[in-house]
Write a protein that holds these residues in place. Structure first.
Motif, mmCIF file in Angstrom:
data_model
loop_
_atom_site.group_PDB
_atom_site.id
_atom_site.type_symbol
_atom_site.label_atom_id
_atom_site.label_comp_id
_atom_site.label_asym_id
_atom_site.label_seq_id
_atom_site.Cartn_x
_atom_site.Cartn_y
_atom_site.Cartn_z
ATOM 1 N N ALA A 142 -74.924 -82.068 -24.576
ATOM 2 C CA ALA A 142 -73.580 -81.803 -25.081
ATOM 3 C C ALA A 142 -73.098 -80.417 -24.669
ATOM 4 C CB ALA A 142 -73.545 -81.942 -26.596
ATOM 5 N N ALA A 154 -65.543 -84.035 -22.909
ATOM 6 C CA ALA A 154 -64.786 -83.371 -23.977
ATOM 7 C C ALA A 154 -63.314 -83.350 -23.607
ATOM 8 C CB ALA A 154 -65.309 -81.947 -24.165
ATOM 9 N N LYS A 208 -64.777 -92.659 -33.343
ATOM 10 C CA LYS A 208 -65.855 -93.592 -32.976
ATOM 11 C C LYS A 208 -65.301 -94.932 -32.512
ATOM 12 C CE LYS A 208 -69.496 -91.631 -35.781
ATOM 13 N NZ LYS A 208 -70.069 -91.567 -37.126
ATOM 14 N N ASP A 239 -68.844 -91.852 -29.655
ATOM 15 C CA ASP A 239 -67.861 -91.005 -30.323
ATOM 16 C C ASP A 239 -67.154 -90.206 -29.238
ATOM 17 O OD1 ASP A 239 -66.417 -89.167 -31.769
ATOM 18 O OD2 ASP A 239 -67.999 -88.840 -33.262
ATOM 19 N N GLY A 264 -71.419 -86.275 -23.774
ATOM 20 C CA GLY A 264 -72.802 -86.531 -23.382
ATOM 21 C C GLY A 264 -72.883 -87.752 -22.494
ATOM 22 N N SER A 306 -79.431 -90.390 -28.979
ATOM 23 C CA SER A 306 -78.741 -89.388 -29.809
ATOM 24 C C SER A 306 -79.319 -87.993 -29.572
ATOM 25 C CB SER A 306 -78.809 -89.787 -31.281
ATOM 26 O OG SER A 306 -80.152 -89.956 -31.661
ATOM 27 N N GLN A 312 -69.911 -79.315 -22.214
ATOM 28 C CA GLN A 312 -68.757 -78.576 -22.712
ATOM 29 C C GLN A 312 -68.400 -77.429 -21.776
ATOM 30 O OE1 GLN A 312 -70.006 -78.014 -26.700
ATOM 31 N NE2 GLN A 312 -68.680 -79.631 -27.467
ATOM 32 N N LEU A 367 -78.210 -86.765 -26.283
ATOM 33 C CA LEU A 367 -76.796 -86.425 -26.388
ATOM 34 C C LEU A 367 -76.615 -84.981 -26.808
ATOM 35 C CD1 LEU A 367 -74.898 -89.351 -28.120
ATOM 36 C CD2 LEU A 367 -74.206 -88.090 -26.086
ATOM 37 N N LEU A 368 -77.362 -84.600 -27.837
ATOM 38 C CA LEU A 368 -77.246 -83.248 -28.366
ATOM 39 C C LEU A 368 -77.602 -82.232 -27.289
ATOM 40 C CD1 LEU A 368 -78.830 -83.763 -31.888
ATOM 41 C CD2 LEU A 368 -76.440 -83.213 -31.371
ATOM 42 N N SER A 414 -77.941 -96.345 -28.992
ATOM 43 C CA SER A 414 -77.265 -95.142 -29.480
ATOM 44 C C SER A 414 -78.233 -94.210 -30.188
ATOM 45 C CB SER A 414 -76.105 -95.520 -30.385
ATOM 46 O OG SER A 414 -76.575 -96.302 -31.441
ATOM 47 N N THR A 439 -65.449 -87.749 -29.417
ATOM 48 C CA THR A 439 -65.454 -86.299 -29.648
ATOM 49 C C THR A 439 -66.841 -85.712 -29.415
ATOM 50 O OG1 THR A 439 -65.998 -86.539 -31.985
ATOM 51 C CG2 THR A 439 -63.651 -86.572 -31.402
ATOM 52 N N ASN A 440 -67.772 -86.544 -29.008
ATOM 53 C CA ASN A 440 -69.159 -86.104 -28.873
ATOM 54 C C ASN A 440 -69.606 -86.261 -27.423
ATOM 55 O OD1 ASN A 440 -71.741 -85.333 -29.372
ATOM 56 N ND2 ASN A 440 -72.278 -87.131 -30.621
#
Lengths: 169, 281
Positions: free
Chosen positions: A16, A168, A122, A144, A149, A9, A20, A12-13, A5, A146-147
């Motif tokens: 993301a 999403a 999560k 998560d 990716g 990360s 979306q 992921l960002l 994870s 809500t996140n």
């Protein structure tokens, strides 16, 4: 194992934003691309597979895939059974045949086995693959809902590098 | 020395816990279940082996049936169903010289508590005319002692030799209520490497005292040079914790001194031998 994870990360960002904009309204909450390797072993039995979600406190939330037909063998999916087997849930609706080597996409629509929506937040995604007369791989990673990716999951032997995509909602 | 003690104890088919001053007895008495977790609709059998050995869990000496030359013993083992009732079927433990084996049918959902039938055992210690320590089975009022025996003391021993098996999920195991036994919060059939387990040592169903040493020994001792026992100590409510660092079958062993108000008995002792299975992560 949970370092997965952290490794992803940053990635992921980056993805993301992309997701979306491209995600369809109908996209499943989770898409898991699971690869069962073609193992050159004799005898080869198709593995039992369980994919499920737990709360961060490791309570079973719902099972996304269960590729083992007989309840007699449920116990061999040891991590799944210790969590899911404590409940009175009937897995007839989710359990299916074992599968031959290949890449499979498991789609999850964000609902538990009773059809109730699972709250955003999560969770721990668990993948367990165990092969009769063979080995066993188990991975657990935080995600998560809500996140959005795409996360890479490193299997060791009984499943190959696989991916989970959070869409999403 | 160890072997001689073992043999002597076996002649009586009884506990040798009373022979050692600490709980760190190397002579394990144990049950070994064929499975600790089962799933499926049909009733399941679980096979239970019982033996006494130093090499955990390789059978060495069987518990002899009560009846002379008997091929089996229907009173050696008992099993409490998830609801706390004993199973009604006869549990026939076949005497196989180095171990006894029994098949128990599990028909209910949940956790079975399987144990050797707890029978009080009396041992009388004394010194003979040359000052040598001797021991006989039975109370001093019943045992044949030399007329000049000195320092005669009788100890009553109750041993718990038990394990747990779950079918179609776990439930809170029923308590024996007598002697020593383990209770939660950790379920005895939900043990995984890398996770901490927390148990409460109970004595006659109530929290055992503080400062009791508990030995945790992983099986397959035959295949390694160090036994690698882990020793933990109970807190004031009898709780102890341990983190499993290797999968396998473990023997949890401890003993306590207990007060006995019984004619002809000077001291009491409880011993515990619980078999647990730890899964790889």
């Amino acid at each position: 194992m949970l370092k997965v994870s952290t490794v992803v990360s940053a990635a992921l960002l980056m993805v993301a934003a992309l997701f979306q904009t491209t995600a369809q309204a109908q996209a499943p909450q989770l898409e898991i691309e699971l690869t069962l390797p073609d193992l050159d072993v004799q005898p080869y039995h198709r593995p039992y597979v369980a994919v499920w979600l737990e709360t961060p406190e490791r309570k079973h939330v719902t099972t996304l895939a269960l590729w083992v037909q007989k309840a007699e063998w449920f116990k061999d999916l040891r991590q799944w059974w210790r969590k899911a087997g404590k409940t009175d849930i009937n897995f007839d609706g989710i359990s299916g045949a074992t599968k031959r080597p290949g890449t499979y996409t498991i789609e999850w629509q964000g609902k538990d086995l009773d059809g109730n929506a699972v709250a955003p937040g999560k969770y721990l995604l668990n993948i367990e693959v165990v092969r009769e007369e063979g080995g066993r791989d188990y991975q657990r990673l935080e995600l998560d809902l809500t996140n959005p990716g795409k996360i890479t999951i490193d299997g060791k032997k009984e499943f190959s590098t696989s991916f989970v995509t959070v869409n999403a909602k | 020395m160890k072997i001689n003690l073992l043999k002597t104890a076996l002649i009586g088919a009884l506990s040798l816990s009373a022979l050692v001053s600490t709980s760190a007895s190397a002579h394990g008495r144990w049950l070994l279940p064929s499975h600790t977790s089962l799933s499926g609709d049909k009733a399941h059998y679980v096979m239970i082996d019982a033996s006494i050995s130093n090499e955990m869990f390789a059978p060495d000496k069987a518990f002899k049936p009560k009846e002379k030359d008997a091929q089996w013993d229907d009173t050696l083992l008992m099993a409490l169903m998830p609801n706390g009732e004993p199973v009604s079927d006869t549990i026939r433990a076949y005497y196989l010289k180095r171990k006894s084996s029994a098949a128990i049918s599990l028909t209910e959902q949940g956790t079975y508590h399987i144990a050797m039938t707890q029978k009080p055992m009396y041992m009388t210690f004394y010194k003979d005319e040359e000052g040598k320590r001797k021991r006989v089975f039975g109370k001093k009022t019943d045992a044949k002692l030399p007329s000049n025996a000195q320092g005669v003391r009788t100890t009553k021993v109750i041993s718990t030799v038990d394990t747990f098996v779950s079918r179609n999920g776990t439930s809170k195991p029923a308590l024996l209520g007598l002697g020593l036994e383990l209770s939660g919060p950790t379920h005895p059939n939900d043990l995984f490497v890398g996770e901490q387990a927390r148990f409460q040592l109970l004595q006659d169903g109530k929290p055992a005292g503080e400062g009791i040493e508990v030995n945790i020994l992983r099986g397959d001792t035959r295949y390694r040079n160090e036994r690698g026992e882990v020793k933990v100590t109970t807190d004031k409510n009898g709780f102890f914790t341990t983190t499993w660092n290797a999968p396998g079958v473990y023997l949890i062993e401890t003993a306590t001194e207990v007060d006995v108000k019984e004619k002809g008995v000077d001291s009491g002792r409880y011993a515990l031998f619980t078999t647990l299975e730890v899964a790889p992560e």
